[in-house]
Motif scaffolding. Structure first.
Motif, mmCIF file in Angstrom:
data_model
loop_
_atom_site.group_PDB
_atom_site.id
_atom_site.type_symbol
_atom_site.label_atom_id
_atom_site.label_comp_id
_atom_site.label_asym_id
_atom_site.label_seq_id
_atom_site.Cartn_x
_atom_site.Cartn_y
_atom_site.Cartn_z
ATOM 1 N N THR A 95 0.837 -1.193 0.000
ATOM 2 C CA THR A 95 0.000 0.000 0.000
ATOM 3 C C THR A 95 0.874 1.247 0.000
ATOM 4 O O THR A 95 1.881 1.316 0.711
ATOM 5 C CB THR A 95 -0.905 0.012 1.244
ATOM 6 O OG1 THR A 95 -1.656 -1.212 1.271
ATOM 7 C CG2 THR A 95 -1.860 1.197 1.213
ATOM 8 N N SER A 96 0.510 2.237 -0.802
ATOM 9 C CA SER A 96 1.279 3.467 -0.861
ATOM 10 C C SER A 96 1.167 4.218 0.463
ATOM 11 O O SER A 96 0.209 4.052 1.225
ATOM 12 C CB SER A 96 0.784 4.350 -2.008
ATOM 13 O OG SER A 96 -0.586 4.666 -1.832
ATOM 14 N N ILE A 97 2.158 5.065 0.744
ATOM 15 C CA ILE A 97 2.217 5.767 2.019
ATOM 16 C C ILE A 97 1.026 6.693 2.206
ATOM 17 O O ILE A 97 0.472 6.802 3.313
ATOM 18 C CB ILE A 97 3.535 6.556 2.116
ATOM 19 C CG1 ILE A 97 4.720 5.588 2.138
ATOM 20 C CG2 ILE A 97 3.562 7.438 3.356
ATOM 21 C CD1 ILE A 97 4.723 4.658 3.325
ATOM 22 N N ASP A 98 0.584 7.365 1.142
ATOM 23 C CA ASP A 98 -0.518 8.315 1.288
ATOM 24 C C ASP A 98 -1.841 7.635 1.612
ATOM 25 O O ASP A 98 -2.790 8.295 2.059
ATOM 26 C CB ASP A 98 -0.660 9.161 0.022
ATOM 27 C CG ASP A 98 -0.854 8.295 -1.221
ATOM 28 O OD1 ASP A 98 -0.614 7.079 -1.138
ATOM 29 O OD2 ASP A 98 -1.245 8.851 -2.268
ATOM 30 N N ARG A 99 -1.927 6.307 1.413
ATOM 31 C CA ARG A 99 -3.145 5.579 1.745
ATOM 32 C C ARG A 99 -3.011 4.806 3.049
ATOM 33 O O ARG A 99 -3.961 4.143 3.465
ATOM 34 C CB ARG A 99 -3.492 4.605 0.611
ATOM 35 C CG ARG A 99 -3.815 5.298 -0.717
ATOM 36 C CD ARG A 99 -4.197 4.280 -1.779
ATOM 37 N NE ARG A 99 -4.518 4.933 -3.046
ATOM 38 C CZ ARG A 99 -4.872 4.271 -4.135
ATOM 39 N NH1 ARG A 99 -4.954 2.936 -4.121
ATOM 40 N NH2 ARG A 99 -5.141 4.935 -5.249
ATOM 41 N N SER A 100 -1.851 4.905 3.675
ATOM 42 C CA SER A 100 -1.639 4.201 4.944
ATOM 43 C C SER A 100 -2.184 5.031 6.099
ATOM 44 O O SER A 100 -2.621 6.175 5.934
ATOM 45 C CB SER A 100 -0.144 3.934 5.145
ATOM 46 O OG SER A 100 0.386 3.175 4.072
ATOM 47 N N GLN B 168 2.438 7.094 8.326
ATOM 48 C CA GLN B 168 2.892 8.241 7.543
ATOM 49 C C GLN B 168 3.900 9.081 8.317
ATOM 50 O O GLN B 168 4.919 9.513 7.779
ATOM 51 C CB GLN B 168 1.692 9.098 7.137
ATOM 52 C CG GLN B 168 0.754 8.425 6.147
ATOM 53 C CD GLN B 168 -0.365 9.347 5.704
ATOM 54 O OE1 GLN B 168 -0.264 10.568 5.829
ATOM 55 N NE2 GLN B 168 -1.444 8.768 5.182
ATOM 56 N N TYR C 113 7.168 7.247 8.496
ATOM 57 C CA TYR C 113 7.856 7.353 7.208
ATOM 58 C C TYR C 113 8.569 8.698 7.092
ATOM 59 O O TYR C 113 9.734 8.761 6.686
ATOM 60 C CB TYR C 113 6.841 7.170 6.071
ATOM 61 C CG TYR C 113 7.405 7.445 4.701
ATOM 62 C CD1 TYR C 113 8.208 6.500 4.066
ATOM 63 C CD2 TYR C 113 7.127 8.643 4.046
ATOM 64 C CE1 TYR C 113 8.728 6.746 2.809
ATOM 65 C CE2 TYR C 113 7.641 8.895 2.793
ATOM 66 C CZ TYR C 113 8.439 7.947 2.176
ATOM 67 O OH TYR C 113 8.951 8.200 0.926
#
Length: 283
Positions: A4-9, A14, A17
């Motif tokens: 899953t991409s960071i912006d959707r985590s 986030q 990260y």
């Protein structure tokens, strides 16, 4: 299947990260900041043990002026240019020809020849040190700019061929077939069809080879002895005296030596990114 991409985590992930990125960036930049600060310190500041603190005495103009006036740094930079520029031209030219042959033509030993080019990149430098030095002595190329140019050109041609061959194979073969039907010779196909299409790849590999050869230290110390052919990376060690280490001058020289690759990258940044992303999408 894919992470899953960071912006959707979640928000905690986030923030973790962001903290890790900032920490990694700080660790990576810390030596560069230390070198930059050391390049503007005075000798008394360094002798007092102030390596990481704020400079007590600023000598920006004095240190950088002393590097050019008291050391042969200008000669080293000229030598690096005389080595790097011909290597880039030679390696890229050879790789375009070999990449065209391996990417366009289908012959029995095509894959074997390609593996020979690629396999050379996996040979450790240390293994080649003695045979390359002996070969340069036998050919009369030891301790000369020409010897270093020929070696780097031959050694970098393998990586460049791997790079160019893969890009040329992704070209639309319909254009090449159409040019042949119209009566174009193979050289005209290469010069007028293939080269314009792979121009971003040529720019990208040129930047990479310029950086590799300019920053080379190992072969510069193995194949070069005198200041008449010494490149800047190996020449920086001569900025230290036999008994006194002038780290402020070494740091200033290191900053100056790092500028040409950075300048080349920023001048070719658009083409470099286009070359690396060329063929990344289909359709």
């Amino acid at each position: 299947m894919f992470p899953t991409s960071i912006d959707r985590s979640g928000l905690p992930l986030q923030w973790l990260y962001r903290v890790c990125v900032l920490l990694a960036l700080a660790i990576w930049l810390l030596p560069l900041v230390a070198v930059a600060l050391t390049s503007v310190r005075g000798a008394a500041d360094i002798n007092a043990g102030n390596y990481w603190g704020w400079p007590a005495q600023w000598q920006i103009a004095e240190n950088y002026r002393a590097v050019f006036s008291n050391t042969p740094l200008t000669r080293y930079i000229v030598n690096s240019l005389l080595i790097t520029v011909p290597v880039v031209i030679g390696a890229v030219a050879l790789s375009c020809l070999s990449g065209f042959a391996l990417g366009i033509y289908r012959f029995r030993l095509n894959l074997l020849v390609f593996f020979l080019f690629v396999g050379g990149n996996f040979v450790p430098f240390q293994i080649l040190m003695v045979p390359v030095r002996d070969l340069s002595l036998r050919l009369g190329l030891y301790d000369s700019i020409l010897g270093l140019v020929l070696f780097h050109t031959a050694f970098q041609a393998g990586f460049c061929t791997f790079f160019m061959r893969n890009f040329i194979r992704d070209l639309p073969f319909e254009l090449i077939d159409a040019a042949r039907i119209e009566g174009a010779s193979e050289f005209e196909v290469f010069w007028k069809i293939v080269l314009p299409l792979v121009r971003p790849a040529i720019a990208a590999v040129s930047v990479l080879i310029f950086t590799f050869v300019w920053n080379d230290y190992f072969w510069a110390t193995v194949l070069i002895q005198g200041d008449h052919a010494m490149p800047v990376t190996a020449g920086l060690k001569s900025l230290n005296g036999q008994w006194v280490a002038q780290w402020n001058l070494v740091s200033a020289g290191s900053i100056i030596a790092a500028l040409p690759p950075v300048l080349v990258f920023f001048l070719m940044q658009k083409h470099f990114i286009a070359g690396l992303t060329m063929g990344a999408t289909k359709g």
